[in-house]
Scaffold this motif. Structure first.
Motif, mmCIF file in Angstrom:
data_model
loop_
_atom_site.group_PDB
_atom_site.id
_atom_site.type_symbol
_atom_site.label_atom_id
_atom_site.label_comp_id
_atom_site.label_asym_id
_atom_site.label_seq_id
_atom_site.Cartn_x
_atom_site.Cartn_y
_atom_site.Cartn_z
ATOM 1 N N THR A 285 53.704 70.246 22.396
ATOM 2 C CA THR A 285 52.826 69.192 21.857
ATOM 3 C C THR A 285 52.624 69.621 20.606
ATOM 4 O O THR A 285 52.415 68.496 19.844
ATOM 5 C CB THR A 285 51.717 69.339 22.760
ATOM 6 N N THR B 43 46.765 69.915 28.660
ATOM 7 C CA THR B 43 47.297 70.218 27.324
ATOM 8 C C THR B 43 46.896 69.233 26.453
ATOM 9 O O THR B 43 46.535 69.396 25.397
ATOM 10 C CB THR B 43 48.905 70.451 27.443
ATOM 11 N N TYR B 44 47.292 67.795 26.847
ATOM 12 C CA TYR B 44 47.279 66.483 25.946
ATOM 13 C C TYR B 44 45.766 66.447 25.506
ATOM 14 O O TYR B 44 45.552 66.015 24.389
ATOM 15 C CB TYR B 44 47.833 65.437 26.580
ATOM 16 N N SER C 4 43.507 68.811 25.026
ATOM 17 C CA SER C 4 43.136 69.685 24.214
ATOM 18 C C SER C 4 43.562 69.458 22.686
ATOM 19 O O SER C 4 43.076 70.242 21.981
ATOM 20 C CB SER C 4 43.343 70.999 24.732
ATOM 21 N N HIS D 53 52.145 73.754 25.295
ATOM 22 C CA HIS D 53 51.432 73.737 24.045
ATOM 23 C C HIS D 53 51.978 73.908 22.994
ATOM 24 O O HIS D 53 51.793 72.746 21.974
ATOM 25 C CB HIS D 53 50.097 74.723 24.205
ATOM 26 N N ARG E 100 48.359 70.235 34.632
ATOM 27 C CA ARG E 100 48.738 71.205 33.518
ATOM 28 C C ARG E 100 48.977 70.239 32.186
ATOM 29 O O ARG E 100 48.493 70.474 31.005
ATOM 30 C CB ARG E 100 49.643 72.010 33.761
ATOM 31 N N HIS E 101 49.663 69.213 32.578
ATOM 32 C CA HIS E 101 50.232 68.481 31.178
ATOM 33 C C HIS E 101 48.991 67.767 30.729
ATOM 34 O O HIS E 101 48.830 67.674 29.462
ATOM 35 C CB HIS E 101 51.078 67.409 31.747
ATOM 36 N N THR F 88 52.833 76.914 30.919
ATOM 37 C CA THR F 88 51.523 76.361 29.954
ATOM 38 C C THR F 88 51.903 76.637 28.548
ATOM 39 O O THR F 88 51.502 75.752 27.628
ATOM 40 C CB THR F 88 50.418 77.200 30.498
#
Length: 633
Positions: free
Chosen positions: A512, A558-559, A561, A509, A554-555, A505
């Motif tokens: 990204t 993240t994107y 957010s 982040h 999870r991916h 995780t």
């Protein structure tokens, strides 16, 4: 079925035997024929009027020793199995020993017989043949073409009421040779006539390659339309194109300037109209207009188009003035047992799968077929379209003058084919660039084509994909002229699959955010992420269904957010065939003992046979907060 007086006469035989698999073997003399009405309405609606699909039956035979030409196959003298086209000759088995043999390729011959009611000129069009197509009519060579997913056609002179024998040789041998010649592919080496074949009578004038661009102005739309008009007559004359856009009870006339053309000459004509309070195309509301162009009494083009405006404001992607975030899954045209010779039911199923996971977008590494794009238009699903050559991650094989020219021509051909479709929003020029490009020839190709596409098709984005493990520290010249950059991100799969969930995780982040810092001012999407999954692995271990579901969630979280990310596209919608020696790539060294289905890429959220994996429901739930992807800018 009779239509416009054209008839297909299927070559038959003295001896017919039904195989266990259900195909029909035809053997015997050419003089014995049975007649079958098999010129049918084409799969694709859009295009010149009068087209009919040459669906078959065709007679198909394999030629493992490459003896066909010497044996007279070009004149139609060969037995074989009755098939319908589109058809792939080696799709029955893509794994195991049979898959290895099939992947190595071969030669497939196809024949059918055409009878025309009137002597005249006709256009015979192939939407795709893999890999090298050679075509004969009545034993006379018409020509050849190289490369799948790129249409080509021949002008024929057919005599009235005379059976004409049409023969096609599809040579799909030697995938390694294909790669060296600029035709690398990351999917199975399917060979045959893998998209539809059509026949149409040619008018004294022809309309070709229409374009449409929408620019919004308040509540109205300024719509620019152009089309290439060709004079096929023997004398110079003035031609006047006219047309309409229709939606419901609304009809907008399209008036083009008259143009005088010499025999055989062509010229592009243009017009602009204002559409008051248009019914715009968008995910959730995919409104389509009937689009009609004609030279009265002669050449005609019919299509369905969407009025929509794609633009960007810095790093923000806008559709019809609203912020757009793409979410969905990439697709390959591949169906179990049929390869890339998709049936209408196959295409319907793929679109239904995208809708089932709440997708508003998809991505493809090769040009999609017109009937599939028409389905995506109707469904309101956007397409991030790969154009030009496909290479292995970080590679660039189009590094000579000849291969560079071929790469550019492939881009142009796909753009001409697809540019009326409202679903297509971006032309992606290279898949998985390493750093700032492989060499100067790759940089030159990208910059040349980005500038050209901005001139010729300003209503779409031009994009690149960057290889996630090898991004540039500072964006170089290869990115200067593109609007958007996609990232392939396999953190948690090829990178650290055995790390703790917390570590994965945090790494996602950080990567990204680094991506957004490297490419300020560009539209950014994560164009590829995922994990293999099959029932042979423990559910929550890498390679298991539970691990795939968790990693995709999870991916996506993240994107979602990171506001600078304008899209997230899972790799892949469905499992698909690849080289039989593919065993998951580097994951075998990262996760000793993992089971990988050799010859299949199983990163799909649906299995090869179309059944959903648990990840399909997980992705649907993760995408749900995004809705149709549109919000206030």
């Amino acid at each position: 079925m009779r239509h416009r007086g054209l008839r297909l006469v299927a070559v038959a035989a003295l001896v017919i035997a039904v195989l266990a698999a259900g195909s029909v073997v035809v053997a015997g003399a050419m003089s014995a024929r049975t007649q079958g009405e098999s010129l049918v309405p084409p799969q694709a609606y859009g295009g010149p009027a009068g087209r009919l699909e040459v669906a078959g039956p065709w007679v198909q035979a394999l030629d493992p020793g490459d003896r066909g030409e010497r044996a007279g196959f070009a004149a139609g003298h060969f037995p074989g199995a009755l098939v319908t086209v589109p058809h792939v000759a080696n799709a029955a088995q893509v794994t195991g020993a049979a898959g290895v043999k099939a992947y190595a390729g071969g030669i497939a011959w196809y024949r059918t017989t055409l009878t025309a009611p009137e002597t005249g000129s006709y256009a015979l069009r192939f939407e795709s043949v893999h890999h090298v197509a050679t075509v004969w009519l009545d034993g006379r060579l018409l020509g050849s073409h190289t490369g799948a997913y790129l249409p080509f056609e021949f002008t024929l002179r057919l005599r009235a009421a005379v059976p004409h024998t049409l023969v096609v040789r599809a040579d799909y041998r030697h995938p390694s040779h294909q790669k060296r010649e600029g035709w690398h592919r990351t999917w199975f080496n399917y060979g045959g006539i893998n998209r539809e074949v059509t026949l149409r009578p040619l008018a004294p004038s022809e309309l070709e390659a229409p374009t449409l661009r929408t620019v919004l102005s308040g509540d109205d739309a300024n719509v620019d339309v152009s089309v290439l008009v060709r004079n096929r007559a023997d004398a110079a004359r003035q031609l006047h194109v006219r047309g309409t856009l229709r939606h419901g009870s609304s009809s907008i006339a399209l008036a083009f300037p008259a143009v005088r053309l010499a025999p055989g000459a062509s010229q592009r004509v243009s017009t602009s109209v204002v559409v008051r309070r248009p019914a715009l195309w968008a995910p959730g509301t995919p409104n389509l207009y009937a689009f009609h162009l004609e030279v009265p009494g002669e050449g005609t083009w019919n299509d369905r188009v969407g009025l929509r405006e794609i633009r960007r404001s810095g790093d923000v992607l806008l559709l019809n003035g609203k912020r757009l975030r793409l979410h969905g899954a990439s697709l390959h045209e591949d169906a179990d047992g049929r390869g890339d010779a998709l049936t209408p039911a196959d295409m319907d199923a793929m679109v239904a799968d995208l809708k089932a996971v709440g997708a508003n977008a998809t991505r493809a590494q090769h040009g999609l077929s017109t009937p599939l794009l028409e389905r995506l238009d109707r469904a309101g699903i956007l397409v991030w379209q790969g154009v030009g050559p496909v290479d292995a991650p970080g590679a660039w094989t189009s590094d000579t003058a000849a291969l560079g020219h071929l790469a550019r021509e492939r881009v142009r051909a796909t753009v001409r084919q697809e540019r009326l479709h409202p679903s297509v929003i971006a032309w992606n020029l290279v898949n998985e660039v390493a750093g700032n490009g492989h060499d100067a020839t790759e940089v030159s190709y990208v910059r040349d084509m980005a500038r050209e596409l901005h001139r010729t098709d300003p209503g779409r984005l031009v994009a690149l994909d960057v290889w996630g493990p090898h991004p540039p520290k500072v964006a170089g010249h290869i990115y200067a002229d593109v609007d958007a950059v996609g990232l392939t991100n396999y953190i948690g799969w090829y990178q650290d699959p055995l790390a703790s969930r917390e570590t994965i995780t945090a790494a996602l982040h950080a990567a990204t955010l680094s991506f957004t810092r490297t490419f300020p001012g560009k539209v950014l999407i994560v164009s590829e992420f995922g994990a293999e999954a099959n029932p042979q692995n423990a559910v929550d271990a890498p390679g298991g269904y539970g691990f795939q579901s968790w990693l995709l969630r999870r991916h996506i979280a993240t994107y979602r957010s990171v506001p600078e990310i304008s899209g997230m596209l899972v790799w892949n919608l469905r499992d698909f065939g690849v080289s039989p020696d593919f065993a998951g790539g580097s994951i075998k060294s990262e996760v000793p003992g993992i089971h990988v289905e050799r010859g299949l890429n199983t990163k799909g959220i649906f299995a090869y046979d179309g059944r959903p994996k648990p990840a399909a429901a997980a992705v649907r739930r993760a995408f749900a907060p995004l809705g149709d992807g549109l919000s206030a800018p």
